[in-house]
Write a protein that holds these residues in place. Structure first.
Motif, PDB file in Angstrom:
ATOM      1  N   TYR A  35       0.814  -1.211   0.000  1.00 22.44           N
ATOM      2  CA  TYR A  35       0.000   0.000   0.000  1.00 22.44           C
ATOM      3  C   TYR A  35       0.852   1.267   0.000  1.00 22.44           C
ATOM      4  CZ  TYR A  35      -4.026  -2.977   0.861  1.00 22.44           C
ATOM      5  OH  TYR A  35      -5.011  -3.939   0.749  1.00 22.44           O
ATOM      6  N   ILE A  36       2.027   1.217   0.603  1.00 23.04           N
ATOM      7  CA  ILE A  36       2.883   2.400   0.615  1.00 23.04           C
ATOM      8  C   ILE A  36       3.397   2.690  -0.795  1.00 23.04           C
ATOM      9  CG2 ILE A  36       5.008   3.407   1.518  1.00 23.04           C
ATOM     10  CD1 ILE A  36       2.671   3.235   3.495  1.00 23.04           C
ATOM     11  N   VAL A  37       3.714   1.651  -1.560  1.00 23.35           N
ATOM     12  CA  VAL A  37       4.115   1.835  -2.955  1.00 23.35           C
ATOM     13  C   VAL A  37       2.963   2.430  -3.756  1.00 23.35           C
ATOM     14  CG1 VAL A  37       4.771   0.653  -5.090  1.00 23.35           C
ATOM     15  CG2 VAL A  37       5.897   0.053  -2.938  1.00 23.35           C
ATOM     16  N   LEU A  38       1.754   1.949  -3.520  1.00 23.12           N
ATOM     17  CA  LEU A  38       0.576   2.505  -4.204  1.00 23.12           C
ATOM     18  C   LEU A  38       0.355   3.960  -3.791  1.00 23.12           C
ATOM     19  CD1 LEU A  38      -1.917  -0.495  -3.927  1.00 23.12           C
ATOM     20  CD2 LEU A  38      -0.707   0.284  -5.963  1.00 23.12           C
ATOM     21  N   TYR A  39       0.579   4.248  -2.526  1.00 22.86           N
ATOM     22  CA  TYR A  39       0.441   5.613  -2.023  1.00 22.86           C
ATOM     23  C   TYR A  39       1.450   6.533  -2.706  1.00 22.86           C
ATOM     24  CZ  TYR A  39       0.721   9.514   1.304  1.00 22.86           C
ATOM     25  OH  TYR A  39       0.747  10.763   1.877  1.00 22.86           O
ATOM     26  N   LEU A  40       2.698   6.100  -2.788  1.00 20.55           N
ATOM     27  CA  LEU A  40       3.742   6.898  -3.434  1.00 20.55           C
ATOM     28  C   LEU A  40       3.473   7.080  -4.921  1.00 20.55           C
ATOM     29  CD1 LEU A  40       6.890   5.399  -1.662  1.00 20.55           C
ATOM     30  CD2 LEU A  40       6.007   7.731  -1.411  1.00 20.55           C
ATOM     31  N   SER A  41       2.907   6.048  -5.544  1.00 26.35           N
ATOM     32  CA  SER A  41       2.568   6.151  -6.966  1.00 26.35           C
ATOM     33  C   SER A  41       1.553   7.265  -7.193  1.00 26.35           C
ATOM     34  CB  SER A  41       2.002   4.816  -7.474  1.00 26.35           C
ATOM     35  OG  SER A  41       2.947   3.783  -7.339  1.00 26.35           O
ATOM     36  N   GLY A  42       0.543   7.305  -6.328  1.00 22.76           N
ATOM     37  CA  GLY A  42      -0.457   8.362  -6.435  1.00 22.76           C
ATOM     38  C   GLY A  42       0.131   9.738  -6.186  1.00 22.76           C
ATOM     39  N   GLN A  43       1.020   9.829  -5.200  1.00 20.25           N
ATOM     40  CA  GLN A  43       1.653  11.113  -4.909  1.00 20.25           C
ATOM     41  C   GLN A  43       2.463  11.612  -6.104  1.00 20.25           C
ATOM     42  OE1 GLN A  43       1.101  12.893  -2.007  1.00 20.25           O
ATOM     43  NE2 GLN A  43      -0.376  11.238  -1.718  1.00 20.25           N
ATOM     44  N   PHE A  44       3.212  10.717  -6.714  1.00 19.98           N
ATOM     45  CA  PHE A  44       4.026  11.111  -7.860  1.00 19.98           C
ATOM     46  C   PHE A  44       3.164  11.545  -9.041  1.00 19.98           C
ATOM     47  CE2 PHE A  44       5.869   9.598 -11.947  1.00 19.98           C
ATOM     48  CZ  PHE A  44       6.817  10.606 -12.096  1.00 19.98           C
ATOM     49  N   LEU A  45       2.138  10.775  -9.344  1.00 16.95           N
ATOM     50  CA  LEU A  45       1.300  11.071 -10.506  1.00 16.95           C
ATOM     51  C   LEU A  45       0.485  12.352 -10.308  1.00 16.95           C
ATOM     52  CD1 LEU A  45       0.040   7.474 -11.388  1.00 16.95           C
ATOM     53  CD2 LEU A  45       1.720   8.840 -12.639  1.00 16.95           C
ATOM     54  N   PHE A  46      -0.223  12.451  -9.189  1.00 17.72           N
ATOM     55  CA  PHE A  46      -1.099  13.601  -8.978  1.00 17.72           C
ATOM     56  C   PHE A  46      -0.310  14.878  -8.704  1.00 17.72           C
ATOM     57  CE2 PHE A  46      -4.233  10.215  -7.845  1.00 17.72           C
ATOM     58  CZ  PHE A  46      -5.161  10.524  -8.826  1.00 17.72           C
ATOM     59  N   ASN A  47       0.721  14.782  -7.865  1.00 14.78           N
ATOM     60  CA  ASN A  47       1.529  15.977  -7.586  1.00 14.78           C
ATOM     61  C   ASN A  47       2.324  16.408  -8.815  1.00 14.78           C
ATOM     62  OD1 ASN A  47       0.662  16.145  -4.946  1.00 14.78           O
ATOM     63  ND2 ASN A  47       2.357  14.954  -4.127  1.00 14.78           N
ATOM     64  N   GLY A  48       2.799  15.412  -9.574  1.00 16.27           N
ATOM     65  CA  GLY A  48       3.501  15.747 -10.811  1.00 16.27           C
ATOM     66  C   GLY A  48       2.586  16.459 -11.790  1.00 16.27           C
ATOM     67  N   TYR A  49       1.334  15.991 -11.889  1.00 21.21           N
ATOM     68  CA  TYR A  49       0.357  16.628 -12.762  1.00 21.21           C
ATOM     69  C   TYR A  49       0.037  18.043 -12.267  1.00 21.21           C
ATOM     70  CZ  TYR A  49      -3.996  17.313 -15.371  1.00 21.21           C
ATOM     71  OH  TYR A  49      -4.978  17.808 -16.193  1.00 21.21           O
ATOM     72  N   ALA A  50      -0.077  18.200 -10.940  1.00 21.82           N
ATOM     73  CA  ALA A  50      -0.354  19.523 -10.374  1.00 21.82           C
ATOM     74  C   ALA A  50       0.798  20.490 -10.661  1.00 21.82           C
ATOM     75  CB  ALA A  50      -0.574  19.407  -8.865  1.00 21.82           C
ATOM     76  N   ASN A  51       2.029  19.997 -10.561  1.00 25.57           N
ATOM     77  CA  ASN A  51       3.183  20.852 -10.853  1.00 25.57           C
ATOM     78  C   ASN A  51       3.246  21.231 -12.333  1.00 25.57           C
ATOM     79  OD1 ASN A  51       4.422  21.225  -8.303  1.00 25.57           O
ATOM     80  ND2 ASN A  51       5.236  19.150  -8.367  1.00 25.57           N
ATOM     81  N   LEU A  52       2.851  20.288 -13.186  1.00 27.84           N
ATOM     82  CA  LEU A  52       2.810  20.580 -14.618  1.00 27.84           C
ATOM     83  C   LEU A  52       1.793  21.676 -14.911  1.00 27.84           C
ATOM     84  CD1 LEU A  52       3.524  20.019 -17.579  1.00 27.84           C
ATOM     85  CD2 LEU A  52       1.810  18.176 -17.557  1.00 27.84           C
TER      86      LEU A  52
END
Length: 215
Positions: A35-52
């Motif tokens: 679940y922590i890997v899944l959590y980090l995956s979401g953080q990377f994708l959503f935060n990366g999209y927000a930064n873009l």
């Protein structure tokens, strides 16, 4: 020099999760539910999209809202698996189901998805903090069978507790500060990103711990 540091802080919520994901995939001996890997995956994708979106000078609040909803769902599954109490698991999962239903209804009724629900963010942060405190209580109430500093979940919970507790008031007051045109609102989000980096450091320590055998 400061502009470079200032820009780097903006990506503390995107680059560290990516590095941890690379580390997790490189050291993963067998596929499994992490679940922590899944959590980090979401953080990377959503935060990366927000930064873009931020680089494109476009509204990115809805990306953070989607991220928070995903994060709460994954962390609820994580804590439900972590606890030995079936009743507590049912309570946690019931709360997260109600939250997801409310999120969908709110999204349907809203005229815009570019919103930041401070009350919802603050409430969920409080619930996750309580879940962490319950974990600490469990660990203190039982006779430890191993060094707690070598337990992967201990470091994971430390990271989660640090992040959601430290940012509770930022989430809870964000809308109010924006509505009052608070001049230094950007500083608060940089503090948020700095605490996010600290959470990732805790995750890094946890990932270096050996996985205990499943009974």
């Amino acid at each position: 020099m400061w502009p470079v540091i200032n820009k780097a802080i903006d990506y503390f919520d995107t680059v560290p999760p990516l590095l941890l994901l690379i580390m997790a995939l490189a050291t993963m001996r067998r596929p499994g539910r992490d679940y922590i890997v899944l959590y980090l995956s979401g953080q990377f994708l959503f935060n990366g999209y927000a930064n873009l979106l931020n680089e494109l000078v476009r509204d990115n609040l809805f990306a953070y809202s989607l991220n928070f909803s995903w994060a709460y769902f994954i962390l609820s599954l994580y804590f439900a698996e972590l606890y030995s109490s079936r009743l507590l698991k049912r309570i946690i999962l019931s709360i997260v189901i109600l939250y997801q239903i409310n999120s969908v209804i709110t999204l349907q009724l809203s005229n815009t998805v570019a919103t930041f629900n401070s009350l919802s963010f603050g409430s969920i942060s409080l619930l996750i903090t309580i879940a962490c405190l319950f974990y600490y209580t469990q660990q203190l109430s039982i006779q430890p069978k191993e060094n707690i500093l070598k337990v992967r979940d201990f470091w994971y919970v430390n990271g989660i507790f640090t992040y959601y507790t430290s940012n509770f008031f930022i989430f809870l007051t964000y809308n109010t500060l924006v509505s009052r045109n608070y001049a230094n609102i950007g500083i608060l989000w940089k503090i948020h990103n700095a605490v996010f980096l600290l959470m990732c450091i805790y995750f890094f320590i946890g990932m270096r711990c050996k996985i205990l055998p499943t009974k």
